[in-house]
Design a protein around this motif. Structure first.
Motif, short mmCIF file in Angstrom:
data_model
loop_
_atom_site.label_atom_id
_atom_site.label_comp_id
_atom_site.label_asym_id
_atom_site.label_seq_id
_atom_site.Cartn_x
_atom_site.Cartn_y
_atom_site.Cartn_z
N SER A 157 48.42 13.93 14.14
CA SER A 157 48.51 13.59 12.71
C SER A 157 47.36 14.25 11.98
N GLY A 158 47.42 14.25 10.65
CA GLY A 158 46.40 14.96 9.86
C GLY A 158 45.71 14.03 8.88
N ALA A 159 44.37 13.99 8.94
CA ALA A 159 43.60 13.07 8.09
C ALA A 159 42.77 13.86 7.09
N ILE A 160 43.17 13.81 5.84
CA ILE A 160 42.48 14.56 4.79
C ILE A 160 41.92 13.62 3.72
N THR A 161 42.70 12.60 3.36
CA THR A 161 42.36 11.76 2.19
C THR A 161 41.27 10.73 2.53
N ASP A 162 40.09 10.93 1.90
CA ASP A 162 39.02 9.94 2.04
C ASP A 162 39.29 8.78 1.09
N LYS A 197 39.44 7.37 6.47
CA LYS A 197 40.52 8.18 5.89
C LYS A 197 41.64 7.21 5.57
N VAL A 198 42.20 7.31 4.37
CA VAL A 198 43.24 6.35 3.95
C VAL A 198 44.62 7.00 3.93
N SER A 199 45.65 6.17 3.87
CA SER A 199 47.05 6.62 3.78
C SER A 199 47.44 7.54 4.94
N GLN A 200 47.05 7.19 6.14
CA GLN A 200 47.27 8.09 7.29
C GLN A 200 48.63 7.90 7.92
N SER A 201 49.54 8.83 7.62
CA SER A 201 50.92 8.75 8.12
C SER A 201 50.95 8.85 9.64
N GLY A 202 51.47 7.82 10.26
CA GLY A 202 51.76 7.87 11.69
C GLY A 202 50.57 8.10 12.61
N GLN A 266 60.27 2.46 6.62
CA GLN A 266 59.59 3.14 5.53
C GLN A 266 58.53 4.09 6.09
N ARG A 267 57.82 4.77 5.20
CA ARG A 267 56.77 5.67 5.67
C ARG A 267 55.55 4.81 6.01
N GLU A 268 55.19 4.79 7.28
CA GLU A 268 54.12 3.90 7.73
C GLU A 268 52.78 4.63 7.78
N THR A 269 51.82 4.09 7.05
CA THR A 269 50.49 4.69 7.05
C THR A 269 49.44 3.63 7.43
N SER A 270 48.24 4.09 7.69
CA SER A 270 47.15 3.15 7.95
C SER A 270 45.85 3.72 7.40
N GLY A 454 59.06 6.32 -4.52
CA GLY A 454 58.68 6.94 -5.80
C GLY A 454 57.20 7.34 -5.80
N PRO A 455 56.30 6.34 -5.73
CA PRO A 455 54.88 6.69 -5.68
C PRO A 455 54.54 7.52 -4.44
N GLY A 456 55.26 7.28 -3.35
CA GLY A 456 54.99 8.05 -2.12
C GLY A 456 55.22 9.54 -2.34
N THR A 457 56.33 9.87 -3.01
CA THR A 457 56.64 11.27 -3.28
C THR A 457 55.70 11.85 -4.32
N HIS A 459 52.52 11.07 -4.88
CA HIS A 459 51.15 11.30 -4.39
C HIS A 459 51.06 12.10 -3.09
N GLY A 460 52.08 11.97 -2.22
CA GLY A 460 52.00 12.71 -0.95
C GLY A 460 51.80 14.20 -1.22
N ALA A 461 50.90 14.85 -0.47
CA ALA A 461 50.53 16.27 -0.67
C ALA A 461 49.74 16.47 -1.96
N GLY A 462 49.17 15.40 -2.49
CA GLY A 462 48.28 15.51 -3.64
C GLY A 462 48.94 15.07 -4.94
N ALA A 463 48.18 14.33 -5.75
CA ALA A 463 48.68 13.87 -7.04
C ALA A 463 49.03 15.10 -7.89
N PRO A 464 50.11 15.03 -8.71
CA PRO A 464 50.56 16.19 -9.47
C PRO A 464 49.49 16.90 -10.30
C1 LIG Z 1 53.34 7.87 1.62
C2 LIG Z 1 52.06 8.63 1.69
C3 LIG Z 1 51.70 9.28 2.86
C4 LIG Z 1 50.48 9.95 2.94
N1 LIG Z 1 50.11 10.53 4.12
C5 LIG Z 1 48.89 11.10 4.24
C6 LIG Z 1 48.45 11.62 5.48
O1 LIG Z 1 49.16 11.59 6.48
N2 LIG Z 1 47.20 12.15 5.54
C7 LIG Z 1 46.37 12.19 4.47
O2 LIG Z 1 45.25 12.67 4.59
N3 LIG Z 1 46.75 11.69 3.27
C8 LIG Z 1 47.99 11.15 3.13
N4 LIG Z 1 48.39 10.64 1.92
C9 LIG Z 1 47.44 10.63 0.82
C10 LIG Z 1 47.78 11.54 -0.34
O3 LIG Z 1 47.45 12.86 -0.02
C11 LIG Z 1 47.02 11.00 -1.56
O4 LIG Z 1 47.68 9.81 -1.95
C12 LIG Z 1 46.94 11.96 -2.72
O5 LIG Z 1 46.16 13.08 -2.40
C13 LIG Z 1 46.31 11.29 -3.96
O6 LIG Z 1 45.06 10.74 -3.62
P1 LIG Z 1 44.79 9.20 -3.87
O7 LIG Z 1 45.91 8.42 -3.29
O8 LIG Z 1 43.43 8.90 -3.37
O9 LIG Z 1 44.89 9.04 -5.42
P2 LIG Z 1 43.72 9.00 -6.48
O10 LIG Z 1 42.73 10.04 -6.14
O11 LIG Z 1 43.24 7.60 -6.59
O12 LIG Z 1 44.49 9.45 -7.78
C14 LIG Z 1 44.96 8.52 -8.76
C15 LIG Z 1 44.94 9.22 -10.12
O13 LIG Z 1 43.62 9.59 -10.47
C16 LIG Z 1 43.54 10.99 -10.74
N5 LIG Z 1 42.25 11.48 -10.24
C17 LIG Z 1 41.64 11.16 -9.08
N6 LIG Z 1 40.47 11.80 -8.97
C18 LIG Z 1 40.32 12.54 -10.07
C19 LIG Z 1 39.33 13.43 -10.53
N7 LIG Z 1 38.22 13.66 -9.84
N8 LIG Z 1 39.53 14.06 -11.72
C20 LIG Z 1 40.66 13.83 -12.43
N9 LIG Z 1 41.63 12.98 -12.05
C21 LIG Z 1 41.47 12.35 -10.89
C22 LIG Z 1 44.72 11.60 -10.01
O14 LIG Z 1 45.15 12.83 -10.59
C23 LIG Z 1 45.77 10.52 -10.17
O15 LIG Z 1 46.37 10.63 -11.44
C24 LIG Z 1 49.62 10.00 1.82
C25 LIG Z 1 50.00 9.37 0.62
C26 LIG Z 1 51.20 8.69 0.55
C27 LIG Z 1 51.55 8.03 -0.76
#
Ligand SMILES: Cc1cc2nc3c(=O)[nH]c(=O)nc-3n(C[C@H](O)[C@H](O)[C@H](O)COP(=O)(O)OP(=O)(O)OC[C@H]3O[C@@H](n4cnc5c(N)ncnc54)[C@H](O)[C@@H]3O)c2cc1C
Length: 493
Positions: A157-162, A197-202, A266-270, A454-457, A459-464
């Motif tokens: 699995s891949g852990a990127i999101t702090d 690392k948060v939201s860690q899929s699988g 559902q998509r299970e994360t930890s 909805g929120p999963g799609t 935010h997954g791969a980065g917020a738009p």
């Molecule tokens: C179903 C699911 C599966 C996932 N699986 C994985 C996984 O396997 N591994 C992994 O590493 N991650 C995973 N993620 C995490 C995902 O990559 C993040 O949810 C996403 O990058 C957004 O980060 P965040 O959730 O911390 O949102 P936030 O950073 O809290 O963002 C919330 C809002 O704040 C804005 N924002 C945040 N910081 C800033 C800033 N500095 N400046 C301006 N605007 C800002 C964003 O644009 C957004 O609008 C998963 C997420 C989901 C929902």
């Protein structure tokens, strides 16, 4: 392309049964909704995650899917599961995004090896560049680790999101340093890391997790510049699983058949908590090189956006569209013009995103030159993800429209078997189809439209917003102005 023989394949690739056996030997410290879980296969929630991984292992054993699911290792020349492959051509990139489509269509939840796959591609490219420029040995080390993973066909699995804390502050400025993964000690035999690392899929059912820094870093932030592989259940590692209404429903269900996505859920994360976890040097692939964190994360992100955005969610959309057609048939409206228009709109939205993923693969290139690693086109990868982030909500809106209020007001499927209310429900909810079929379809659509996707799609791969920033950086607006001016016969300013 080398087409592996069937006999070889069975030797090189894990079967779903072998994967399930290997999961029995894992002993991660996992917490789900108030309880510690002693066996991943015996808890209904963790089991759904493991079963999805198992189904994806199975795909690589099936002849019709092997073009997509099986690749050739550039390290050993052996057939390997594409989930642990480094893309070496445009064809590889194309098959990678096709794998994301196929796995989503098959399980209706994550391919839990997807983020790890994209993370290892980012590392293959960036460690090569670091070795060439800095004279380090990260790429050699990484390739040794990867060859072992490929040979055993392990799930990564891949852990990127702090956790990231206060977004206004840099990692080193946070009141609580553990909101970012950081190095607390460097020893002769390895490093010690802390954080989360948060939201860690699988991650709970993966044999290993690849940990990357969550973003670009600056000089002075060396402690946060770290990439490494950590085996499941390493001492000091805790997994706190997500918990929501769908988790409670699965725990309470008499049997899986009454759930929206019965087997795979559902998509299970930890949340993965690292409490002074020791990582030996042979598993450390970046340590202190802040300058390369931005490159690493950008390479990971564009690869993941092609796959997660432009293909995985398109596979989900296919399932939603299929069930929506069934809902229309059940209620007898399938031939009505506005329903047909809405179904076509759903297809337009999803296929446009898939087209972006195919374009990102076709226009991908070696990066950096000489590394042999192929990365998708930056612009199309980002557009693919941004497009589906918006398109998926629209698709779910249309599914909700066609499915009717029943999607959220329906009784429990099991109520149909109740001696008193069952006959009543069967009588009242029969339509162009029996009530049982109607409920089953409605429950499936409820899982998508009123669930977590909805929120999963989004935010997954980065917020738009991150894709918008990238698109603005990658687009040459001046050259577009120039083209327009030329046709207008407007003089240059
Ligand atoms: C179903 C699911 C599966 C996932 N699986 C994985 C996984 O396997 N591994 C992994 O590493 N991650 C995973 N993620 C995490 C995902 O990559 C993040 O949810 C996403 O990058 C957004 O980060 P965040 O959730 O911390 O949102 P936030 O950073 O809290 O963002 C919330 C809002 O704040 C804005 N924002 C945040 N910081 C800033 C800033 N500095 N400046 C301006 N605007 C800002 C964003 O644009 C957004 O609008 C998963 C997420 C989901 C929902």
């Amino acid at each position: 392309m080398h087409t592996p023989k069937r006999k070889d394949l069975f030797m090189a690739l894990k079967t779903s049964q072998e994967y399930l056996e290997s999961v029995k030997k894992l002993s991660p410290k996992v917490y789900v909704g108030g309880k510690w879980v002693s066996s991943l296969l015996d808890h209904p929630i963790t089991r759904s995650m493991v079963m999805a991984n198992a189904a994806i292992y199975d795909l690589a054993q099936q002849e019709p899917f092997q073009n997509v699911m099986v690749a050739t290792s550039h390290l050993t020349g052996n057939p390997i599961n594409r989930n642990v492959n480094v893309c070496r051509s445009n064809h590889d990139l194309d098959m990678r995004q096709e794998m994301a489509l196929l796995t989503s269509q098959t399980v209706g939840t994550c391919n839990y090896r997807c983020v790890g796959c994209d993370a290892l591609n980012g590392l293959a490219s960036t460690t090569w560049e670091m070795d060439r420029t800095l004279g380090t040995k990260y790429n050699e080390r990484f390739n040794r680790w990867l060859a072992g993973i490929q040979e055993k066909d392990l799930a990564v699995s891949g852990a990127i999101t702090d956790a990231k804390g206060d977004r206004k502050k840099r990692p080193s400025q946070q009141d609580e340093p553990d909101v970012y993964i950081h190095i607390t000690e460097k020893r002769s035999d390895g490093i010690v890391v802390r954080g989360a690392k948060v939201s860690q899929s699988g991650a709970i059912g993966a044999h290993e997790t690849l940990v990357l820094p969550g973003g670009a870093l600056k000089e002075g932030e060396e402690d946060f510049a770290v990439a490494f592989a950590v085996p499941n259940g390493s001492p000091g590692l805790t997994y706190i699983c997500q918990y929501n209404a769908y988790s409670a429903e699965r725990e309470m269900a008499q049997d899986e058949s009454e759930l929206g996505n019965p087997v795979f859920g559902q998509r299970e994360t930890s949340t993965m908590v690292f409490d002074n976890v020791f990582i030996p040097w042979d598993r450390v692939f970046l340590c202190g090189e802040t300058k390369y964190c931005g490159k690493l994360i950008t390479r990971f992100a564009k690869t993941h956006r092609m796959n997660c955005g432009g293909a995985c969610k398109v596979g989900f959309a296919d399932l939603v569209i299929g069930a929506t057609v069934m809902a229309a048939e059940c209620s007898g409206v399938e031939k009505i013009p506005h329903i047909q228009d809405k179904l076509i709109e759903m297809v337009r939205l999803s296929e446009t995103s898939h087209a972006c993923a195919i374009a990102a693969a076709a226009k991908g290139r070696e990066e950096p030159q000489g590394s042999g690693v192929f990365m998708p086109d930056d612009l199309f990868g980002n557009v693919a993800k941004l497009n589906i982030a918006h398109g998926f909500w629209e698709i779910m809106k249309l599914a909700g429209d066609i499915g009717g209020g029943l999607l959220v007001t329906m009784p429990r499927i099991k109520d149909l078997d109740h001696p008193e209310v069952g006959p009543l429900l069967k009588k009242l909810f029969q339509s162009a189809a029996p009530a049982g079929k109607r409920f089953k379809v409605a429950k499936f659509l409820q899982h998508w439209t009123a669930g977590l996707h909805g929120p999963g799609t989004w935010h997954g791969a980065g917020a738009p917003q991150s894709q918008r920033v990238m698109i603005s950086y990658l687009t040459d607006f001046e050259s577009k102005k120039k083209m327009a001016k030329k046709l207008m016969r407007m003089e240059e300013d």
